[in-house]
Write a protein that holds these residues in place. Structure first.
Motif, PDB file in Angstrom:
ATOM      1  N   ALA A   3      -8.841  -2.433  59.813  1.00 43.33           N
ATOM      2  CA  ALA A   3      -7.681  -2.732  60.654  1.00 43.33           C
ATOM      3  C   ALA A   3      -7.105  -1.490  61.287  1.00 43.33           C
ATOM      4  O   ALA A   3      -6.565  -1.543  62.381  1.00 43.33           O
ATOM      5  CB  ALA A   3      -6.618  -3.430  59.830  1.00 43.33           C
ATOM      6  N   ALA A   4      -7.241  -0.358  60.689  1.00 40.70           N
ATOM      7  CA  ALA A   4      -6.683   0.878  61.240  1.00 40.70           C
ATOM      8  C   ALA A   4      -7.483   1.331  62.447  1.00 40.70           C
ATOM      9  O   ALA A   4      -6.990   2.071  63.286  1.00 40.70           O
ATOM     10  CB  ALA A   4      -6.647   1.953  60.183  1.00 40.70           C
ATOM     11  N   GLN A   5      -8.703   0.900  62.543  1.00 38.07           N
ATOM     12  CA  GLN A   5      -9.536   1.357  63.640  1.00 38.07           C
ATOM     13  C   GLN A   5      -9.488   0.420  64.852  1.00 38.07           C
ATOM     14  O   GLN A   5     -10.031   0.744  65.900  1.00 38.07           O
ATOM     15  CB  GLN A   5     -10.980   1.469  63.148  1.00 38.07           C
ATOM     16  CG  GLN A   5     -11.161   2.532  62.127  1.00 38.07           C
ATOM     17  CD  GLN A   5     -12.586   2.522  61.584  1.00 38.07           C
ATOM     18  OE1 GLN A   5     -13.338   1.585  61.801  1.00 38.07           O
ATOM     19  NE2 GLN A   5     -12.926   3.563  60.874  1.00 38.07           N
ATOM     20  N   LEU A   6      -8.905  -0.762  64.720  1.00 36.14           N
ATOM     21  CA  LEU A   6      -8.854  -1.700  65.838  1.00 36.14           C
ATOM     22  C   LEU A   6      -7.873  -1.213  66.906  1.00 36.14           C
ATOM     23  O   LEU A   6      -6.772  -0.765  66.602  1.00 36.14           O
ATOM     24  CB  LEU A   6      -8.404  -3.086  65.359  1.00 36.14           C
ATOM     25  CG  LEU A   6      -9.404  -3.850  64.509  1.00 36.14           C
ATOM     26  CD1 LEU A   6      -8.779  -5.130  64.017  1.00 36.14           C
ATOM     27  CD2 LEU A   6     -10.649  -4.147  65.284  1.00 36.14           C
ATOM     28  N   PRO A   7      -8.234  -1.302  68.187  1.00 30.60           N
ATOM     29  CA  PRO A   7      -7.324  -0.867  69.248  1.00 30.60           C
ATOM     30  C   PRO A   7      -6.290  -1.963  69.576  1.00 30.60           C
ATOM     31  O   PRO A   7      -6.411  -2.687  70.553  1.00 30.60           O
ATOM     32  CB  PRO A   7      -8.227  -0.596  70.423  1.00 30.60           C
ATOM     33  CG  PRO A   7      -9.395  -1.482  70.213  1.00 30.60           C
ATOM     34  CD  PRO A   7      -9.533  -1.671  68.732  1.00 30.60           C
TER      35      PRO A   7
END
Length: 151
Positions: A3-7
């Motif tokens: 989730a931290a990598q989703l834009p």
């Protein structure tokens, strides 16, 4: 995916629609308003033209008459013609009932005032010019009211 990598971005609302072009309902409202204003203007202009014609008829009829008694007789004749628009039996009235009819609902300028000279002024050889003018002004006003259908 983590989730931290989703834009992810914040929610953005679309811009409000412009006021032009108008919605079809507004075009119908505008058309209705234009139509109503046109009908009212046409009615007003028609009444104004009609009133001007009636004034012209009255003034021409009195202009043909030379003397005071003949002017009073012409005014009385025009009033009798106009009275038939309001009440067909009114032209048959004579004397006081005729003057009361001319008074209408708002006064007594004919039965007890300056318009009384219309009753017998047309039969006298001489009538005061001032009284003739006042009576003709009253007769003109009442003629226009009667032609418009006002009691």
């Amino acid at each position: 995916m983590i989730a931290a990598q989703l834009p992810l971005r914040d929610v953005h609302l679309p811009s409000a629609p412009g006021w032009w072009p108008l919605a079809p309902g507004w075009w119908l409202v505008i058309a209705a308003i234009v139509l109503i204003v046109s009908v009212i203007a046409a009615f007003y202009l028609h009444r104004k033209r009609q009133l001007r014609r009636w004034m012209q008829v009255f003034d021409q009829q009195l202009a043909v008459s030379e003397s005071g008694p003949s002017r009073l007789a012409a005014a009385s004749e025009l009033l009798r013609r106009a009275s038939r628009r309001v009440d067909p039996q009114a032209a048959l009235l004579h004397g006081e009932p005729w003057l009361r009819f001319l008074d209408g609902r708002k006064g007594n300028v004919f039965s007890k005032g300056e318009g009384r000279v219309l009753l017998e002024g047309g039969f006298h050889p001489q009538v005061d010019a001032e009284a003739v003018e006042r009576a003709c002004r009253l007769a003109r006003t009442r003629f226009l009211e009667l032609m418009a259908g006002k009691r």
